[in-house]
Write a protein that holds these residues in place. Structure first.
Motif, PDB file in Angstrom:
ATOM      1  N   ASP A 105       0.807  -1.671   0.136  1.00 45.37           N
ATOM      2  CA  ASP A 105       0.088   0.092  -0.221  1.00 45.37           C
ATOM      3  C   ASP A 105       0.900   1.141   0.414  1.00 45.37           C
ATOM      4  OD1 ASP A 105      -1.877  -1.769   0.239  1.00 45.37           O
ATOM      5  OD2 ASP A 105      -2.371  -1.394   2.691  1.00 45.37           O
ATOM      6  N   VAL A 106       2.090   0.885   1.011  1.00 45.78           N
ATOM      7  CA  VAL A 106       2.778   2.055   1.264  1.00 45.78           C
ATOM      8  C   VAL A 106       3.758   2.851  -0.374  1.00 45.78           C
ATOM      9  CG1 VAL A 106       4.876   3.737   2.058  1.00 45.78           C
ATOM     10  CG2 VAL A 106       2.954   2.018   2.979  1.00 45.78           C
ATOM     11  N   TYR A 107       3.868   1.532  -0.967  1.00 44.73           N
ATOM     12  CA  TYR A 107       4.434   1.841  -2.518  1.00 44.73           C
ATOM     13  C   TYR A 107       3.420   2.674  -3.280  1.00 44.73           C
ATOM     14  CZ  TYR A 107       7.476   0.187  -6.704  1.00 44.73           C
ATOM     15  OH  TYR A 107       7.653  -0.057  -7.566  1.00 44.73           O
ATOM     16  N   TYR A 108       2.625   1.941  -3.387  1.00 39.31           N
ATOM     17  CA  TYR A 108       0.998   2.362  -3.995  1.00 39.31           C
ATOM     18  C   TYR A 108       1.242   4.112  -3.746  1.00 39.31           C
ATOM     19  CZ  TYR A 108       0.739  -2.065  -6.649  1.00 39.31           C
ATOM     20  OH  TYR A 108       0.859  -2.822  -7.143  1.00 39.31           O
ATOM     21  N   TYR A 109       1.496   4.354  -2.824  1.00 36.28           N
ATOM     22  CA  TYR A 109       0.778   6.031  -2.617  1.00 36.28           C
ATOM     23  C   TYR A 109       2.432   6.211  -2.420  1.00 36.28           C
ATOM     24  CZ  TYR A 109       2.811   9.523   0.832  1.00 36.28           C
ATOM     25  OH  TYR A 109       2.679  10.538   1.751  1.00 36.28           O
ATOM     26  N   SER A 110       3.337   5.683  -2.505  1.00 34.09           N
ATOM     27  CA  SER A 110       4.514   6.819  -3.222  1.00 34.09           C
ATOM     28  C   SER A 110       4.561   6.481  -4.798  1.00 34.09           C
ATOM     29  CB  SER A 110       6.422   5.904  -2.900  1.00 34.09           C
ATOM     30  OG  SER A 110       6.313   4.806  -2.977  1.00 34.09           O
ATOM     31  N   GLN A 111       4.390   5.600  -5.341  1.00 34.32           N
ATOM     32  CA  GLN A 111       4.425   6.204  -6.820  1.00 34.32           C
ATOM     33  C   GLN A 111       3.293   6.696  -7.586  1.00 34.32           C
ATOM     34  OE1 GLN A 111       3.614   1.750  -8.816  1.00 34.32           O
ATOM     35  NE2 GLN A 111       5.691   2.546  -9.565  1.00 34.32           N
ATOM     36  N   ALA A 112       1.655   6.682  -6.488  1.00 31.40           N
ATOM     37  CA  ALA A 112       1.028   8.000  -7.000  1.00 31.40           C
ATOM     38  C   ALA A 112       1.773   9.492  -6.975  1.00 31.40           C
ATOM     39  CB  ALA A 112      -0.167   7.917  -6.305  1.00 31.40           C
ATOM     40  N   GLY A 113       2.627   9.377  -5.389  1.00 31.06           N
ATOM     41  CA  GLY A 113       3.212  10.710  -4.981  1.00 31.06           C
ATOM     42  C   GLY A 113       4.008  10.828  -6.057  1.00 31.06           C
ATOM     43  N   LYS A 114       4.600  10.932  -6.103  1.00 28.80           N
ATOM     44  CA  LYS A 114       5.961  11.070  -6.801  1.00 28.80           C
ATOM     45  C   LYS A 114       5.526  10.970  -8.229  1.00 28.80           C
ATOM     46  CE  LYS A 114       8.523   7.355  -9.685  1.00 28.80           C
ATOM     47  NZ  LYS A 114       9.459   6.084  -9.784  1.00 28.80           N
ATOM     48  N   TYR A 115       4.309  10.593  -8.874  1.00 27.55           N
ATOM     49  CA  TYR A 115       3.992  11.366 -10.333  1.00 27.55           C
ATOM     50  C   TYR A 115       2.977  12.419 -10.493  1.00 27.55           C
ATOM     51  CZ  TYR A 115       6.684   7.666 -12.204  1.00 27.55           C
ATOM     52  OH  TYR A 115       7.616   6.914 -12.434  1.00 27.55           O
ATOM     53  N   SER A 116       2.567  12.797  -9.004  1.00 23.53           N
ATOM     54  CA  SER A 116       0.783  13.600  -8.953  1.00 23.53           C
ATOM     55  C   SER A 116       1.706  15.700  -9.229  1.00 23.53           C
ATOM     56  CB  SER A 116       1.097  13.590  -7.026  1.00 23.53           C
ATOM     57  OG  SER A 116       0.304  14.479  -7.113  1.00 23.53           O
ATOM     58  N   PRO A 117       0.718  15.662  -9.516  1.00 25.15           N
ATOM     59  CA  PRO A 117       1.049  17.282  -9.818  1.00 25.15           C
ATOM     60  C   PRO A 117       1.092  18.358  -9.117  1.00 25.15           C
ATOM     61  CG  PRO A 117      -1.402  16.976 -10.998  1.00 25.15           C
ATOM     62  CD  PRO A 117      -0.459  15.175 -10.219  1.00 25.15           C
ATOM     63  N   ASP A 118       0.359  17.144  -8.104  1.00 26.11           N
ATOM     64  CA  ASP A 118       0.607  18.977  -6.106  1.00 26.11           C
ATOM     65  C   ASP A 118       0.819  17.193  -5.442  1.00 26.11           C
ATOM     66  OD1 ASP A 118       0.317  19.848  -4.543  1.00 26.11           O
ATOM     67  OD2 ASP A 118      -1.566  21.024  -5.084  1.00 26.11           O
ATOM     68  N   LEU A 119       2.443  17.015  -4.916  1.00 27.08           N
ATOM     69  CA  LEU A 119       2.491  16.074  -4.150  1.00 27.08           C
ATOM     70  C   LEU A 119       1.958  17.012  -2.812  1.00 27.08           C
ATOM     71  CD1 LEU A 119       4.045  13.577  -3.570  1.00 27.08           C
ATOM     72  CD2 LEU A 119       6.261  15.198  -3.206  1.00 27.08           C
ATOM     73  N   ASP A 120       1.902  17.964  -2.145  1.00 30.73           N
ATOM     74  CA  ASP A 120       1.804  18.560  -1.138  1.00 30.73           C
ATOM     75  C   ASP A 120       0.047  17.660  -0.607  1.00 30.73           C
ATOM     76  OD1 ASP A 120       3.846  18.759  -1.053  1.00 30.73           O
ATOM     77  OD2 ASP A 120       3.820  20.949  -1.271  1.00 30.73           O
ATOM     78  N   GLN A 121      -0.493  18.121  -1.660  1.00 28.88           N
ATOM     79  CA  GLN A 121      -2.354  17.994  -1.944  1.00 28.88           C
ATOM     80  C   GLN A 121      -1.887  15.986  -1.748  1.00 28.88           C
ATOM     81  OE1 GLN A 121      -4.862  20.103  -1.240  1.00 28.88           O
ATOM     82  NE2 GLN A 121      -5.716  18.150  -0.906  1.00 28.88           N
ATOM     83  N   HIS A 122      -1.514  15.340  -2.403  1.00 29.87           N
ATOM     84  CA  HIS A 122      -1.587  14.172  -2.398  1.00 29.87           C
ATOM     85  C   HIS A 122      -1.062  13.391  -0.860  1.00 29.87           C
ATOM     86  CE1 HIS A 122      -0.889   9.893  -3.258  1.00 29.87           C
ATOM     87  NE2 HIS A 122       1.039  10.306  -2.960  1.00 29.87           N
ATOM     88  N   ILE A 123      -0.687  14.619  -0.491  1.00 27.07           N
ATOM     89  CA  ILE A 123       0.226  13.356   0.867  1.00 27.07           C
ATOM     90  C   ILE A 123      -1.084  14.528   2.045  1.00 27.07           C
ATOM     91  CG2 ILE A 123       1.805  14.585   3.094  1.00 27.07           C
ATOM     92  CD1 ILE A 123       3.460  14.757   0.688  1.00 27.07           C
ATOM     93  N   SER A 124      -1.156  15.338   1.433  1.00 29.64           N
ATOM     94  CA  SER A 124      -2.390  15.828   2.565  1.00 29.64           C
ATOM     95  C   SER A 124      -3.929  14.987   2.765  1.00 29.64           C
ATOM     96  CB  SER A 124      -3.075  17.500   2.466  1.00 29.64           C
ATOM     97  OG  SER A 124      -1.953  18.194   2.181  1.00 29.64           O
ATOM     98  N   ASN A 125      -4.350  14.160   1.021  1.00 30.31           N
ATOM     99  CA  ASN A 125      -5.519  13.939   1.343  1.00 30.31           C
ATOM    100  C   ASN A 125      -5.598  12.528   1.580  1.00 30.31           C
ATOM    101  OD1 ASN A 125      -6.309  15.395  -0.889  1.00 30.31           O
ATOM    102  ND2 ASN A 125      -5.292  14.622  -2.431  1.00 30.31           N
ATOM    103  N   HIS A 126      -4.067  11.910   2.033  1.00 27.13           N
ATOM    104  CA  HIS A 126      -3.405  10.455   2.583  1.00 27.13           C
ATOM    105  C   HIS A 126      -3.122  11.007   4.238  1.00 27.13           C
ATOM    106  CE1 HIS A 126      -3.225   9.652  -1.724  1.00 27.13           C
ATOM    107  NE2 HIS A 126      -3.615   7.864  -1.065  1.00 27.13           N
ATOM    108  N   GLN A 127      -3.465  11.688   4.877  1.00 24.54           N
ATOM    109  CA  GLN A 127      -3.018  12.242   5.910  1.00 24.54           C
ATOM    110  C   GLN A 127      -3.529  10.687   6.778  1.00 24.54           C
ATOM    111  OE1 GLN A 127      -1.696  13.953   7.830  1.00 24.54           O
ATOM    112  NE2 GLN A 127      -0.408  14.683   5.639  1.00 24.54           N
TER     113      GLN A 127
END
Length: 92
Positions: A56-78
């Motif tokens: 699960d963390v791997y997919y989170y990190s992959q999605a984050g790496k390609y996210s246009p807004d990494l900070d928003q991605h992180i906020s969405n996964h709190q």
């Protein structure tokens, strides 16, 4: 000297904790998490439930790496970040 799997888990937990606390991160951190998880997944000493969480963390990190807004991605996964950090504390 290579890191032990416990050291790898500690580094991974620290990155996740920083994402959870700071609500921001870097692509380099996402890439580092991917490398740590690949190494941990190859370790026969890692329990199946831990491997599931690492996946699960791997997919989170992959999605984050390609996210246009990494900070928003992180906020969405709190909520998940909080759970993963808590789960990693229990595995330690």
């Amino acid at each position: 000297m290579p890191l032990s799997h416990q050291d790898q888990l500690t580094v991974l937990r620290d990155i996740l904790n920083n994402h959870q606390c700071d609500c921001c991160g870097t692509v380099a951190e996402c890439e580092q998490m991917e490398r740590l998880i690949k190494s941990l997944m190859a370790n026969d000493g890692i329990q199946a439930d831990m491997k599931s969480m690492l996946n699960d963390v791997y997919y989170y990190s992959q999605a984050g790496k390609y996210s246009p807004d990494l900070d928003q991605h992180i906020s969405n996964h709190q909520e998940q970040l909080t759970q993963w950090v808590s789960d990693m504390d229990q595995f330690s």
